[in-house]
Design an enzyme around this catalytic site. Structure first.
Site, PDB file in Angstrom:
ATOM      1  CB  SER A 189      -0.971  -0.050   1.191  1.00 50.97           C
ATOM      2  OG  SER A 189      -1.985   0.915   1.071  1.00 50.97           O
ATOM      3  CG  ASP A 285      -6.767  -1.767  -4.624  1.00 47.48           C
ATOM      4  OD1 ASP A 285      -7.271  -0.629  -4.441  1.00 47.48           O
ATOM      5  OD2 ASP A 285      -5.666  -2.095  -4.167  1.00 47.48           O
ATOM      6  CG  HIS A 315      -5.751  -1.519  -0.865  1.00 49.22           C
ATOM      7  ND1 HIS A 315      -4.916  -1.115  -1.880  1.00 49.22           N
ATOM      8  CD2 HIS A 315      -5.144  -1.133   0.289  1.00 49.22           C
ATOM      9  CE1 HIS A 315      -3.875  -0.506  -1.372  1.00 49.22           C
ATOM     10  NE2 HIS A 315      -3.978  -0.511  -0.055  1.00 49.22           N
TER      11      HIS A 315
END
Length: 343
Positions: A189, A285, A315
């Site tokens: 991320s 995502d 995600h």
């Protein structure tokens, strides 16, 4: 160094830098700001927002019933040796955790790992499952970095901390059992964003770039609204939504003129010498099209890249052990990618 300095203040614990909001007594509006400070505390809305983000992050709001959680990294990987490493930097020591595989001898390939958390929250302890698993399954010595967080320390503070770790390991990696001639970078991320930017930052600073990149659901372009997946999926996203992206972009990158800076948005960088890369992405995502576009840019630059997309996955779908079979597939993709590089 493995011994903590006397009375250490680690860089991720420093008092806020230039981004801190203060009231200047000489400001003609000081009386207004003081009244607001009495009516709401803390003073700035930004600080109010970061409080809610940090208090709501993993395990930081209320105690969690252990029975409701997957097994811990220590339970799953009891042979992985977890240690502390304190790497010097101009602002003070950088606290890192090391994850060394059991029953391995000789100099191990190194991985500098950067935890996620929207640039504003998180620590190396939060990603212990990911780093333990990569260490054990690939025979790597993982160095997980506790970098400075936004909004108190915006771009490029955390990236500078990461570069300091990389440079230290190039010189001193053998002291901790690593092979300084192979250092990969990885992250998930927000950490994936900084991992993607580190090769470009290193090249621009005259340092040797990482030898490989493992990017788990990274942001590579802060102009992310340009992508159809963000337009379609972000408004109702659970883990990553439009509001959260806007918040972390404002907290970390701050200035619009920096949205396209290659060290913030590596998709804008010169990728002609970029290291071999694996990108893990979730098919639903909101930033999946960003991930696809970065892979395409690497291919266009003639660089080796593996894009692993798991359909119907959000995600960070790889974050918890034994929860989703697609998470297992993601780690298998990482093993396939690393195997020929570190054989």
């Amino acid at each position: 160094m493995t011994t903590p300095p006397q009375t250490p203040v680690f860089v991720d614990q420093l008092t806020p830098g230039a981004a801190a909001s203060t009231i200047d007594e000489a400001d003609p509006a000081a009386a207004y700001f003081k009244l607001l400070a009495r009516l709401r505390s803390p003073l700035t809305l930004r600080e109010l927002m970061i409080q809610s983000v940090r208090s709501g992050y993993i395990g930081q709001a209320e105690p969690i019933d252990p029975a409701s959680l997957p097994p811990s990294a220590a339970e799953l990987y009891p042979d992985v040796r977890v240690g502390d490493l304190f790497i010097p930097s101009p602002l003070g020591p950088i606290r890192c955790q090391t994850f060394a595989p059991g029953a391995r001898t000789g100099a191990l390939p190194l991985l500098v790992y950067l935890h996620g958390g929207g640039f504003t929250v998180g620590a190396s302890e939060d990603t212990a499952y990911i780093t333990s698993r990569i260490a054990e399954e690939n025979g790597m010595l993982v160095v997980s970095v506790n970098y400075r967080l936004a909004p108190e320390w915006p771009f490029p503070a955390g990236l500078e901390d990461t570069l300091a770790v990389l440079q230290w390991l190039r010189i001193n990696g053998a002291e901790i059992g690593g092979d300084p001639d192979f250092i990969a970078v990885g992250g998930d991320s927000a950490g994936g964003n900084m991992a993607a930017a580190l090769p470009l930052k290193a090249n621009d600073e005259g340092a040797r770039a990482p030898d490989a990149a493992l990017l788990l659901c990274p942001i590579t372009d802060f102009n992310v609204e340009r992508h159809a997946s963000f337009e379609a999926l972000a408004p109702r996203g659970i883990i990553y939504d439009t509001a959260f992206l806007g918040y972390i972009r404002g907290a970390y990158v701050v200035h619009h003129r920096l949205w396209s800076h290659p060290h913030a948005s590596p998709a804008f960088g010169d990728l002609s010498t970029y290291p071999p890369t694996v990108i893990v992405a979730g098919g639903v995502d909101p930033i999946v099209d960003d991930n696809r576009a970065f892979a395409q840019k690497l291919e266009a630059a003639g660089r080796p890249v593996t894009l692993h997309v798991e359909p119907a996955m959000p995600h960070g779908f790889y974050f918890f052990p034994r929860l989703l079979p697609q998470g297992e597939a993601a780690f298998a993709a990482i093993r396939r990618f690393l195997s020929p590089l570190i054989a």
